[in-house]
Design a protein around this motif. Structure first.
Motif, PDB file in Angstrom:
ATOM      1  N   ILE A 127      16.491 -45.462 -24.471  1.00  0.00           N
ATOM      2  CA  ILE A 127      16.727 -46.875 -24.761  1.00  0.00           C
ATOM      3  C   ILE A 127      15.461 -47.631 -24.386  1.00  0.00           C
ATOM      4  CG2 ILE A 127      18.050 -48.939 -24.135  1.00  0.00           C
ATOM      5  CD1 ILE A 127      20.430 -47.005 -23.602  1.00  0.00           C
ATOM      6  N   VAL A 128      14.889 -48.337 -25.351  1.00  0.00           N
ATOM      7  CA  VAL A 128      13.687 -49.141 -25.114  1.00  0.00           C
ATOM      8  C   VAL A 128      14.076 -50.608 -25.250  1.00  0.00           C
ATOM      9  CG1 VAL A 128      11.339 -49.678 -25.814  1.00  0.00           C
ATOM     10  CG2 VAL A 128      12.192 -47.328 -26.027  1.00  0.00           C
ATOM     11  N   LYS A 149      14.949 -62.809 -19.934  1.00  0.00           N
ATOM     12  CA  LYS A 149      14.105 -61.621 -19.791  1.00  0.00           C
ATOM     13  C   LYS A 149      14.175 -61.049 -18.374  1.00  0.00           C
ATOM     14  CE  LYS A 149      12.775 -61.249 -24.007  1.00  0.00           C
ATOM     15  NZ  LYS A 149      13.297 -60.115 -24.823  1.00  0.00           N
ATOM     16  N   PHE A 150      14.312 -61.898 -17.351  1.00  0.00           N
ATOM     17  CA  PHE A 150      14.567 -61.383 -15.999  1.00  0.00           C
ATOM     18  C   PHE A 150      15.857 -60.569 -16.008  1.00  0.00           C
ATOM     19  CE2 PHE A 150      11.178 -63.893 -14.517  1.00  0.00           C
ATOM     20  CZ  PHE A 150      11.007 -63.761 -13.149  1.00  0.00           C
ATOM     21  N   ALA A 151      16.867 -61.035 -16.740  1.00  0.00           N
ATOM     22  CA  ALA A 151      18.134 -60.313 -16.823  1.00  0.00           C
ATOM     23  C   ALA A 151      17.945 -58.939 -17.455  1.00  0.00           C
ATOM     24  CB  ALA A 151      19.158 -61.128 -17.612  1.00  0.00           C
ATOM     25  N   ILE A 152      17.174 -58.867 -18.531  1.00  0.00           N
ATOM     26  CA  ILE A 152      16.921 -57.587 -19.195  1.00  0.00           C
ATOM     27  C   ILE A 152      16.202 -56.630 -18.251  1.00  0.00           C
ATOM     28  CG2 ILE A 152      15.406 -56.521 -20.928  1.00  0.00           C
ATOM     29  CD1 ILE A 152      18.041 -57.307 -22.065  1.00  0.00           C
ATOM     30  N   GLU A 153      15.258 -57.153 -17.484  1.00  0.00           N
ATOM     31  CA  GLU A 153      14.540 -56.308 -16.523  1.00  0.00           C
ATOM     32  C   GLU A 153      15.509 -55.727 -15.491  1.00  0.00           C
ATOM     33  OE1 GLU A 153      11.149 -55.678 -16.173  1.00  0.00           O
ATOM     34  OE2 GLU A 153      10.377 -56.916 -17.813  1.00  0.00           O
ATOM     35  N   GLY A 154      16.351 -56.576 -14.908  1.00  0.00           N
ATOM     36  CA  GLY A 154      17.292 -56.104 -13.891  1.00  0.00           C
ATOM     37  C   GLY A 154      18.323 -55.148 -14.459  1.00  0.00           C
ATOM     38  N   MET A 155      18.842 -55.450 -15.639  1.00  0.00           N
ATOM     39  CA  MET A 155      19.817 -54.561 -16.267  1.00  0.00           C
ATOM     40  C   MET A 155      19.201 -53.206 -16.571  1.00  0.00           C
ATOM     41  SD  MET A 155      21.624 -57.403 -18.754  1.00  0.00           S
ATOM     42  CE  MET A 155      22.238 -56.193 -19.910  1.00  0.00           C
ATOM     43  N   SER A 156      17.947 -53.219 -17.027  1.00  0.00           N
ATOM     44  CA  SER A 156      17.281 -51.955 -17.359  1.00  0.00           C
ATOM     45  C   SER A 156      17.094 -51.098 -16.110  1.00  0.00           C
ATOM     46  CB  SER A 156      15.924 -52.233 -18.024  1.00  0.00           C
ATOM     47  OG  SER A 156      16.088 -52.938 -19.235  1.00  0.00           O
ATOM     48  N   ALA A 158      18.927 -51.107 -13.387  1.00  0.00           N
ATOM     49  CA  ALA A 158      20.220 -50.561 -12.994  1.00  0.00           C
ATOM     50  C   ALA A 158      20.660 -49.449 -13.945  1.00  0.00           C
ATOM     51  CB  ALA A 158      21.267 -51.684 -12.968  1.00  0.00           C
ATOM     52  N   LEU A 159      20.493 -49.695 -15.241  1.00  0.00           N
ATOM     53  CA  LEU A 159      20.925 -48.729 -16.239  1.00  0.00           C
ATOM     54  C   LEU A 159      20.173 -47.415 -16.102  1.00  0.00           C
ATOM     55  CD1 LEU A 159      22.656 -48.224 -18.786  1.00  0.00           C
ATOM     56  CD2 LEU A 159      20.736 -49.090 -20.132  1.00  0.00           C
ATOM     57  N   GLU A 165      21.444 -39.049 -15.013  1.00  0.00           N
ATOM     58  CA  GLU A 165      22.102 -37.748 -14.883  1.00  0.00           C
ATOM     59  C   GLU A 165      22.567 -37.192 -16.225  1.00  0.00           C
ATOM     60  OE1 GLU A 165      26.248 -37.652 -13.307  1.00  0.00           O
ATOM     61  OE2 GLU A 165      25.886 -39.787 -12.868  1.00  0.00           O
ATOM     62  N   TYR A 166      22.597 -38.040 -17.254  1.00  0.00           N
ATOM     63  CA  TYR A 166      23.017 -37.603 -18.589  1.00  0.00           C
ATOM     64  C   TYR A 166      21.822 -37.320 -19.495  1.00  0.00           C
ATOM     65  CZ  TYR A 166      27.425 -39.428 -16.884  1.00  0.00           C
ATOM     66  OH  TYR A 166      28.542 -39.672 -16.121  1.00  0.00           O
ATOM     67  N   GLY A 167      20.623 -37.288 -18.930  1.00  0.00           N
ATOM     68  CA  GLY A 167      19.437 -36.997 -19.732  1.00  0.00           C
ATOM     69  C   GLY A 167      18.976 -38.153 -20.581  1.00  0.00           C
ATOM     70  N   ILE A 168      19.373 -39.374 -20.234  1.00  0.00           N
ATOM     71  CA  ILE A 168      19.021 -40.564 -21.003  1.00  0.00           C
ATOM     72  C   ILE A 168      17.957 -41.354 -20.248  1.00  0.00           C
ATOM     73  CG2 ILE A 168      19.892 -42.709 -22.024  1.00  0.00           C
ATOM     74  CD1 ILE A 168      22.680 -41.325 -22.072  1.00  0.00           C
ATOM     75  N   ASP A 169      16.927 -41.774 -20.964  1.00  0.00           N
ATOM     76  CA  ASP A 169      15.838 -42.549 -20.373  1.00  0.00           C
ATOM     77  C   ASP A 169      15.949 -44.016 -20.777  1.00  0.00           C
ATOM     78  OD1 ASP A 169      14.305 -40.354 -19.137  1.00  0.00           O
ATOM     79  OD2 ASP A 169      13.989 -39.703 -21.204  1.00  0.00           O
ATOM     80  N   VAL A 170      15.462 -44.878 -19.895  1.00  0.00           N
ATOM     81  CA  VAL A 170      15.431 -46.323 -20.164  1.00  0.00           C
ATOM     82  C   VAL A 170      14.028 -46.832 -19.856  1.00  0.00           C
ATOM     83  CG1 VAL A 170      16.405 -48.581 -19.630  1.00  0.00           C
ATOM     84  CG2 VAL A 170      17.871 -46.534 -19.544  1.00  0.00           C
ATOM     85  N   ALA A 171      13.405 -47.470 -20.833  1.00  0.00           N
ATOM     86  CA  ALA A 171      12.050 -47.996 -20.658  1.00  0.00           C
ATOM     87  C   ALA A 171      12.016 -49.465 -21.067  1.00  0.00           C
ATOM     88  CB  ALA A 171      11.049 -47.205 -21.499  1.00  0.00           C
TER      89      ALA A 171
END
Length: 272
Positions: A127-128, A149-156, A158-159, A165-171
């Motif tokens: 997820i980018v 945008k601060f919200a997107i940073e914090g959510m990212s 946490a996410l 653990e499910y092999g999913i990356d967040v950038a």
């Protein structure tokens, strides 16, 4: 089998450039926009296209499910759709603040929720989230956009911990000024406000800053290169500041708050 990406906000700018960049990497690209006529050129280039208004929950679910149903996978979700609601916070009606968050925050959240079950099932995916330097450093006159945008940073952040653990990356990709029509829409949002008359220096400052930002702006294609780097990497970095303005802007968050406040006061003195 080709990898599959779903990209939002492809009518122009970063979204369109990202769709073309991923297409050049021989990915299957589902490019989306509120009006599919705006992305007809991407369809001609080889992208699949779909109508998507990120404020509509059903459309968000459907576009993800239909992508997976047709291709059997979703390797990357690029949350790019967004806009900037500029203006001093006193002058921004709550309905406009809600609209800012509906597009910039709730929209990505809707798509993330739709995509994650498919990615978890395959134990793979990226997820980018396209943020901004404004998601790391706040500026007077940009409070609504900063907040989104601060919200997107914090959510990212946490996410990233929730799904690793499910092999999913967040950038998170963090551009500074970008040479797109984004600034023009931001200026339009300014013009639509019922101004209180208390913040004329801030309005003047942004009128001047629009021209200044253009000098240091990077191309949408440069941002798209960074998004593509995050998408194709087997181990993407948590954050990707874009170009010199992005890197320096993000570093400004380490300055003492009083220094930043003094810098803003100094800049506003020259807004006439």
């Amino acid at each position: 089998m080709e990898k599959v990406a779903l990209v939002t906000g492809c009518s122009s700018g970063i979204g369109a450039a990202t769709a073309r960049s991923l297409l050049a990497e021989e990915w299957t690209v589902v490019a989306t926009a509120r009006d599919t006529e705006d992305i007809a050129g991407l369809a001609e280039a080889g992208c699949e296209t779909a109508e998507l208004d990120v404020t509509k929950p059903a459309q968000c679910r459907n576009v993800v499910d239909e992508t997976v149903a047709e291709h059997g996978r979703l390797d990357c979700l690029v949350n790019n759709a967004g806009y900037a609601q500029l203006g001093p916070l006193e002058d921004i009606p709550t309905r406009d603040l809600h609209r800012q968050f509906d597009v910039n925050v709730y929209g990505p959240h809707r798509l993330i929720r739709a995509a994650l079950p498919h990615m978890r099932e395959r134990e793979d995916g990226t997820i980018v989230n396209v943020s901004s330097v404004s998601g790391r450093v706040a500026t007077p006159g940009m409070g609504a956009y900063n907040g989104s945008k601060f919200a997107i940073e914090g959510m990212s952040d946490a996410l990233r911990g929730e799904v690793s653990e499910y092999g999913i990356d967040v950038a998170v990709v963090e551009p500074g000024p970008v040479d797109t029509s984004f600034q023009e829409r931001a200026d339009d949002e300014f013009d639509d406000l019922d101004k209180s008359g208390a913040y004329e220096r801030i309005y003047e400052f942004f009128s001047d800053a629009s021209a200044v930002n253009g000098l240091g702006a990077v191309s949408p294609e440069r941002v798209a290169e960074v998004i593509t780097e995050a998408a194709v990497s087997p181990d993407p970095a948590p954050r990707y500041p874009v170009a010199r303005a992005g890197r320096f802007g993000v570093l400004a968050r380490f300055l003492p708050d009083r220094w930043l406040d003094a810098g803003y006061r100094f800049a506003l003195k020259f807004a006439r």
